[in-house]
Design a protein around this motif. Sequence first.
Motif, PDB file in Angstrom:
ATOM      1  N   TRP A  20      25.580  -4.792 -21.518  1.00 20.12           N
ATOM      2  CA  TRP A  20      26.514  -5.288 -22.519  1.00 20.12           C
ATOM      3  C   TRP A  20      25.766  -5.940 -23.687  1.00 20.12           C
ATOM      4  CZ3 TRP A  20      31.231  -4.122 -23.598  1.00 20.12           C
ATOM      5  CH2 TRP A  20      31.943  -4.897 -24.501  1.00 20.12           C
ATOM      6  N   LYS A  21      24.743  -6.716 -23.371  1.00 19.07           N
ATOM      7  CA  LYS A  21      23.983  -7.339 -24.453  1.00 19.07           C
ATOM      8  C   LYS A  21      23.195  -6.294 -25.232  1.00 19.07           C
ATOM      9  CE  LYS A  21      21.275 -11.185 -25.974  1.00 19.07           C
ATOM     10  NZ  LYS A  21      20.736 -12.523 -25.697  1.00 19.07           N
ATOM     11  N   THR A  22      22.690  -5.284 -24.553  1.00 15.13           N
ATOM     12  CA  THR A  22      21.994  -4.199 -25.244  1.00 15.13           C
ATOM     13  C   THR A  22      22.928  -3.527 -26.245  1.00 15.13           C
ATOM     14  OG1 THR A  22      20.520  -3.787 -23.358  1.00 15.13           O
ATOM     15  CG2 THR A  22      20.791  -1.998 -24.942  1.00 15.13           C
ATOM     16  N   ARG A  23      24.154  -3.283 -25.822  1.00 12.69           N
ATOM     17  CA  ARG A  23      25.157  -2.685 -26.716  1.00 12.69           C
ATOM     18  C   ARG A  23      25.384  -3.559 -27.947  1.00 12.69           C
ATOM     19  NH1 ARG A  23      30.749  -3.310 -27.347  1.00 12.69           N
ATOM     20  NH2 ARG A  23      31.868  -1.402 -27.978  1.00 12.69           N
ATOM     21  N   LYS A  24      25.523  -4.843 -27.731  1.00 11.27           N
ATOM     22  CA  LYS A  24      25.770  -5.764 -28.835  1.00 11.27           C
ATOM     23  C   LYS A  24      24.587  -5.797 -29.807  1.00 11.27           C
ATOM     24  CE  LYS A  24      27.092 -10.615 -29.696  1.00 11.27           C
ATOM     25  NZ  LYS A  24      25.996 -10.946 -30.617  1.00 11.27           N
ATOM     26  N   VAL A  25      23.380  -5.890 -29.250  1.00  8.76           N
ATOM     27  CA  VAL A  25      22.178  -5.952 -30.076  1.00  8.76           C
ATOM     28  C   VAL A  25      22.022  -4.683 -30.904  1.00  8.76           C
ATOM     29  CG1 VAL A  25      19.648  -5.941 -29.994  1.00  8.76           C
ATOM     30  CG2 VAL A  25      20.935  -7.577 -28.616  1.00  8.76           C
ATOM     31  N   MET A  26      22.206  -3.527 -30.272  1.00 10.79           N
ATOM     32  CA  MET A  26      21.991  -2.268 -30.969  1.00 10.79           C
ATOM     33  C   MET A  26      23.081  -1.993 -31.997  1.00 10.79           C
ATOM     34  SD  MET A  26      19.109  -1.446 -29.879  1.00 10.79           S
ATOM     35  CE  MET A  26      18.970   0.105 -30.755  1.00 10.79           C
ATOM     36  N   TYR A  53      30.003   1.384 -17.648  1.00 12.39           N
ATOM     37  CA  TYR A  53      29.563   1.243 -19.033  1.00 12.39           C
ATOM     38  C   TYR A  53      29.314   2.578 -19.731  1.00 12.39           C
ATOM     39  CZ  TYR A  53      29.089  -3.775 -18.459  1.00 12.39           C
ATOM     40  OH  TYR A  53      29.360  -5.102 -18.255  1.00 12.39           O
ATOM     41  N   THR A  54      29.412   3.677 -18.999  1.00  8.42           N
ATOM     42  CA  THR A  54      29.112   4.978 -19.595  1.00  8.42           C
ATOM     43  C   THR A  54      30.129   5.402 -20.639  1.00  8.42           C
ATOM     44  OG1 THR A  54      30.244   6.093 -17.759  1.00  8.42           O
ATOM     45  CG2 THR A  54      27.850   5.769 -17.559  1.00  8.42           C
ATOM     46  N   THR A  55      31.290   4.762 -20.658  1.00  6.42           N
ATOM     47  CA  THR A  55      32.312   5.123 -21.639  1.00  6.42           C
ATOM     48  C   THR A  55      32.162   4.360 -22.961  1.00  6.42           C
ATOM     49  OG1 THR A  55      33.842   3.483 -20.713  1.00  6.42           O
ATOM     50  CG2 THR A  55      33.979   5.736 -19.842  1.00  6.42           C
ATOM     51  N   VAL A  56      31.361   3.301 -22.959  1.00  2.00           N
ATOM     52  CA  VAL A  56      31.232   2.484 -24.165  1.00  2.00           C
ATOM     53  C   VAL A  56      29.794   2.414 -24.690  1.00  2.00           C
ATOM     54  CG1 VAL A  56      33.246   1.071 -23.668  1.00  2.00           C
ATOM     55  CG2 VAL A  56      31.010   0.384 -22.768  1.00  2.00           C
ATOM     56  N   ILE A  57      28.850   2.930 -23.918  1.00  3.15           N
ATOM     57  CA  ILE A  57      27.440   2.904 -24.310  1.00  3.15           C
ATOM     58  C   ILE A  57      26.864   4.302 -24.093  1.00  3.15           C
ATOM     59  CG2 ILE A  57      25.169   1.895 -23.829  1.00  3.15           C
ATOM     60  CD1 ILE A  57      26.527  -0.542 -22.726  1.00  3.15           C
TER      61      ILE A  57
END
Length: 249
Positions: A20-26, A53-57
């Motif tokens: 989740w944090k990776t998604r936010k950072v990227m 998480y495969t549906t949002v990242i």
Amino acid sequence: MIYICIPVHNEEATIGVLLWKTRKVMAEFGRDYRVLVLDDASTDGTAEVVQRYTTVIPISFFRSGERLGYPKALDRLLRKAVAEAPYPKRDAVVTLQGDFSDDPADIVSLVKALEGGADVVAGVPAGMDGTEPRTLRLARWTAGWLLRGTLRDSPVSDPFSGLRAYRVVCLKKTLREMDETPLLDQPGWAGNLQLLGAVAPHARRFAEASTESRPVPRARESRFRAIAAIQDLMKVRGSVDWRPAAEEG
């Protein structure tokens, strides 16, 4: 394209918040990326958490039915990233630990250093200024003393850290030279040292990115064991050759 490689084993408690944090950072960084996760025969709910998480990242998720260990798991992820990268001279690989000991926020400084012309960027862990736990500090000092000959020509100040960014073309050249030989065959610090030593001859410029001291959620105790880390490092002492890139044909 930035390929973020994360080998995991029984990280149900940490992999979700890491992703989740990776998604936010990227999302804030604004670069194209793909997360490559290899579930190394986890016996907990790691796979189920990643699947959510495969549906949002943008995730490529792989599972191994048998325990590979950190060296083989990371080797497979790196080979997969190199095989997928469409522009090896521009694309990057970033390696992260699945236990959240590496903060995804540091991806930004690593990649910016690559964009500035570096081929390999090493994260310098917060605490190397003397504020890290005594056991870890003592282990670093002992490792540095025992491997002083091996580390004398190291291109980075902390060759044990696994938080790094690599230009894909350097990994591609390394794999071409090594063929089927694993990039690393030791766990932890020793494996990270092996990987750096394998890639070093194919990198013309190194850089370092200091990781900021920030609170990082730790849902479990660290698996780091100082004595085991030293023993593994002794197995690779003297085996790393820091050949300069100029010698490459």
